[in-house]
Design a protein around this motif. Structure first.
Motif, PDB file in Angstrom:
ATOM      1  N   UNK A  79       0.794  -1.229   0.000  1.00 60.74           N
ATOM      2  CA  UNK A  79       0.000   0.000   0.000  1.00 60.74           C
ATOM      3  C   UNK A  79       0.826   1.279   0.000  1.00 60.74           C
ATOM      4  N   UNK A  80       2.025   1.226   0.615  1.00 55.50           N
ATOM      5  CA  UNK A  80       2.839   2.450   0.728  1.00 55.50           C
ATOM      6  C   UNK A  80       4.266   2.087   1.099  1.00 55.50           C
ATOM      7  N   UNK A  81       5.193   2.982   0.807  1.00 48.94           N
ATOM      8  CA  UNK A  81       6.589   2.783   1.204  1.00 48.94           C
ATOM      9  C   UNK A  81       6.918   3.497   2.512  1.00 48.94           C
ATOM     10  N   UNK A  82       5.963   4.234   3.060  1.00 51.06           N
ATOM     11  CA  UNK A  82       6.231   5.017   4.267  1.00 51.06           C
ATOM     12  C   UNK A  82       6.184   4.165   5.530  1.00 51.06           C
ATOM     13  N   UNK A  83       5.687   2.931   5.421  1.00 53.18           N
ATOM     14  CA  UNK A  83       5.607   2.054   6.587  1.00 53.18           C
ATOM     15  C   UNK A  83       6.795   1.099   6.581  1.00 53.18           C
ATOM     16  N   UNK A  84       7.558   1.134   7.642  1.00 53.15           N
ATOM     17  CA  UNK A  84       8.762   0.314   7.769  1.00 53.15           C
ATOM     18  C   UNK A  84       8.465  -1.182   7.628  1.00 53.15           C
ATOM     19  N   UNK A 108       4.716   0.295  -4.806  1.00 55.36           N
ATOM     20  CA  UNK A 108       3.713   0.878  -3.914  1.00 55.36           C
ATOM     21  C   UNK A 108       2.484   1.277  -4.718  1.00 55.36           C
ATOM     22  N   UNK A 109       1.335   0.709  -4.389  1.00 55.50           N
ATOM     23  CA  UNK A 109       0.128   0.994  -5.154  1.00 55.50           C
ATOM     24  C   UNK A 109      -0.257   2.465  -5.017  1.00 55.50           C
ATOM     25  N   UNK A 110      -0.446   3.172  -6.127  1.00 58.72           N
ATOM     26  CA  UNK A 110      -0.812   4.592  -6.043  1.00 58.72           C
ATOM     27  C   UNK A 110      -2.111   4.824  -5.277  1.00 58.72           C
ATOM     28  N   UNK A 111      -2.976   3.809  -5.264  1.00 53.07           N
ATOM     29  CA  UNK A 111      -4.254   3.958  -4.577  1.00 53.07           C
ATOM     30  C   UNK A 111      -4.248   3.431  -3.162  1.00 53.07           C
ATOM     31  N   UNK A 112      -3.063   3.204  -2.584  1.00 55.85           N
ATOM     32  CA  UNK A 112      -3.011   2.636  -1.245  1.00 55.85           C
ATOM     33  C   UNK A 112      -3.561   1.227  -1.259  1.00 55.85           C
ATOM     34  N   UNK A 113      -4.524   0.937  -0.366  1.00 61.67           N
ATOM     35  CA  UNK A 113      -5.107  -0.395  -0.342  1.00 61.67           C
ATOM     36  C   UNK A 113      -6.173  -0.561  -1.410  1.00 61.67           C
ATOM     37  N   UNK A 114      -6.487   0.509  -2.151  1.00 63.80           N
ATOM     38  CA  UNK A 114      -7.490   0.446  -3.209  1.00 63.80           C
ATOM     39  C   UNK A 114      -6.945  -0.228  -4.456  1.00 63.80           C
ATOM     40  N   UNK A 132       1.271  -9.779  -2.953  1.00 64.21           N
ATOM     41  CA  UNK A 132       0.581  -8.558  -2.542  1.00 64.21           C
ATOM     42  C   UNK A 132       0.436  -8.562  -1.030  1.00 64.21           C
ATOM     43  N   UNK A 133       0.961  -7.534  -0.382  1.00 68.36           N
ATOM     44  CA  UNK A 133       0.928  -7.467   1.072  1.00 68.36           C
ATOM     45  C   UNK A 133      -0.089  -6.444   1.550  1.00 68.36           C
ATOM     46  N   UNK A 134      -1.016  -6.899   2.403  1.00 66.50           N
ATOM     47  CA  UNK A 134      -2.005  -6.017   3.035  1.00 66.50           C
ATOM     48  C   UNK A 134      -2.896  -5.310   2.022  1.00 66.50           C
ATOM     49  N   UNK A 135      -3.203  -6.003   0.949  1.00 68.88           N
ATOM     50  CA  UNK A 135      -4.106  -5.489  -0.081  1.00 68.88           C
ATOM     51  C   UNK A 135      -5.339  -6.386  -0.125  1.00 68.88           C
ATOM     52  N   UNK A 136      -6.464  -5.834  -0.561  1.00 74.73           N
ATOM     53  CA  UNK A 136      -7.647  -6.653  -0.791  1.00 74.73           C
ATOM     54  C   UNK A 136      -7.475  -7.400  -2.109  1.00 74.73           C
ATOM     55  N   UNK A 137      -7.954  -8.660  -2.157  1.00 74.33           N
ATOM     56  CA  UNK A 137      -7.806  -9.443  -3.382  1.00 74.33           C
ATOM     57  C   UNK A 137      -8.430  -8.730  -4.573  1.00 74.33           C
TER      58      UNK A 137
END
Length: 339
Positions: A79-84, A108-114, A132-137
């Motif tokens: 979802x993002x690169x800001x989370x360690x 990093x998905x531009x839409x976050x978890x979207x 895919x980590x912490x993303x909805x299928x």
């Protein structure tokens, strides 16, 4: 073992390796393609690797990719690169991939978890598989065309479309931290929940609600940022009525924000207010007092995810997995203050 001279062209071939090891070219392909287990003895595999090393043999990856239609590249969508946390997941996945001659592209998905966009003209042509980590299928529709394997990390195991799921036991993590606070005498709680719509946070909320049934619990939501958590927690802690004696947070970033809010309100941690986090990021020991939190084995998580993807690519049945977590007790929690 006799080591022959390489072919006149100067670049040793698999035929040279086979001749040096006294085996067939097919055996060389099995061993150097890491598909020898159960087909070739350990001794023969060792002889092939030794011959390849002494000859300086390097597979012609371009030719092999053309023959097999494979790029030996996996995509890790986060979802993002800001989370360690995701940096550690990548480290684990990349280490396993490198051991098998694969590369990992971090996206990093531009839409976050979207919904995630395909960063290539065609993921099917550019990739062997997707983690895919912490993303909805259903956010991975761009990568689900054709036969591109998909392994989901930290997502709903009942979700369709994935070849395998690897999860962390976040429900047990929440049970551990709530049991710790209950044992310290806490009965009034604030749950500072993530505002991100995600399966993992839904699981944490459900586990917390079940563990604290009968206790007084208020839930407020905050974006995953220290400043936002400070403002949200400050408002909640200053609200009329009995103040909670413990705040359970979905993430260490949120917990750091709670500690800042408590200081602004003149509250001492943990004498007046206990605070817990989740993840055990570097931040957990950078704040004072250090955070009691749930440690998630992020690097091992990435390794296990890549192992599952490689198993799928090898035509094996990938085993879905749930990795254990650990409660780490530090200075941010203590006995509930006297009423």
């Amino acid at each position: 073992m006799h080591t022959p001279e390489p072919t006149p062209a100067g670049r040793p071939t698999s035929r040279d390796v086979a001749r040096a090891a006294g085996v067939s070219q097919a055996t060389v392909s099995l061993v150097l393609g890491d598909k020898w287990r159960g087909r070739v003895s350990e001794r023969t595999a060792g002889a092939v690797r030794t011959a390849a090393r002494e000859l300086g043999y390097r597979p012609n990856l371009a030719a092999r990719n053309l023959r097999l239609g494979r790029t030996r590249t996996a995509l890790l969508v986060v979802p993002a690169l800001t989370n360690e946390f995701f940096a550690h997941v990548y480290t684990g996945a990349a280490a396993v991939a490198a051991d098998h001659g694969f590369g990992v592209v971090l996206y990093p998905s531009p839409g976050g978890v979207g919904p995630a966009r395909d960063p290539f003209a065609s993921a099917q042509a550019a990739l062997d598989g997707v983690l895919a980590s912490s993303m909805a299928t259903d956010a991975l529709e761009a990568f689900r065309g054709g036969d591109l394997p998909l392994v989901m990390l930290d997502s709903d195991p009942a979700g369709p479309g994935a070849a395998a799921h690897v999860n962390l036991d976040v429900a047990e993590g929440m049970r551990l931290v709530t049991a710790h606070l209950l044992a310290l005498g806490h009965r009034r709680f604030l749950h500072l929940a993530s505002a991100e719509p995600s399966w993992t946070f839904d699981v944490r909320a459900a586990a917390l609600a079940h563990a604290l049934r009968g206790a007084e619990v208020r839930t407020v939501h905050s974006p995953l940022a220290v400043a936002a958590a400070r403002e949200t927690a400050g408002t909640a802690l200053a609200a009329p009525g009995p103040r909670p004696t413990a705040v359970l947070c979905d993430d260490d970033l949120l917990a750091a924000g709670v500690c800042k809010a408590a200081r602004r309100l003149g509250l001492r941690v943990p004498e007046d207010l206990s605070v817990t986090g989740f993840d055990d990021l570097a931040l957990a020991t950078a704040v004072e007092p250090e955070l009691t939190t749930v440690r998630l084995p992020a690097e091992r998580f990435g390794r296990r995810g890549m192992e599952a993807l490689l198993a799928v690519l090898a035509g094996e049945r990938a085993r879905s997995d749930v990795l254990p977590v650990e409660l780490v007790v530090r200075g941010s929690t203590g006995p509930a203050p006297a009423v």
